[in-house]
Design an enzyme around this catalytic site. Structure first.
Site: not given
Ligand code: MN
Length: 160
Positions: A74, A76, A80, A128
């Site tokens: 993925e 976005h 992170h 995370c």
């Molecule tokens: Mn992610």
């Protein structure tokens, strides 16, 4: 569009100390499925160690990937910040596959394709940090996949 719009607590109203009950488990913290739906990930769990507060609007999560499991491929607009706390594995970062081991720190900048794999025969665990208010992850289109697969190491690595 933000996923989380719940009013944030003040940091001082949240627990000041999460007691670890055993390695990578904490008192009062449930172990959840990684995501509620989908089949584009495998053998991965999620624990929310800090849900975000008015004066500290980030979440701290702990993810654990069993041997041979993987996170979603993925990207976005949110970033992170990942700290590997157990196990070696490999991660796709944009167009590169990189090996990681415990104590490594991985920063995934906005719109960077990423996928973690526990492909070295070890359970992988990582912390995370993510913005409390964030956009939904995007999955690759066929066109994105074709582009990703133009790098042979990436083609071999990804699990779409
Ligand atoms: Mn992610």
């Amino acid at each position: 569009m933000a996923i989380h719009q719940e009013p944030l607590a003040r940091a001082e109203s949240l627990p000041s100390h999460l007691t670890s009950t055993e390695a990578f488990r904490w008192e009062g913290i449930d172990v959840h499925p990684y995501k509620e739906t989908g089949s584009h990930f495998r053998s991965i769990s999620r624990q929310i160690l800090f849900p975000g507060a008015h004066d500290l609007p980030v979440e701290l999560r702990y993810f654990e990937i069993d041997v041979d499991g993987h996170s979603t491929l993925e990207r976005h607009h949110h970033a992170h910040l990942v700290v590997i706390v157990q196990g070696s594995g490999e991660v796709l970062i944009r167009d590169r596959v990189e090996a990681f081991r415990p104590h490594d720190v991985i920063h995934l900048a906005p719109m960077t394709w990423h996928q973690f794999r526990a492909n070295q025969g070890e359970t992988v665990g990582f912390l995370c940090v993510v913005n409390q208010e964030r956009d939904r992850p995007q999955r690759p289109t066929e066109e994105d996949l074709a582009l990703l697969r133009s790098v042979p190491a990436v083609a071999q690595f990804i699990r779409p």
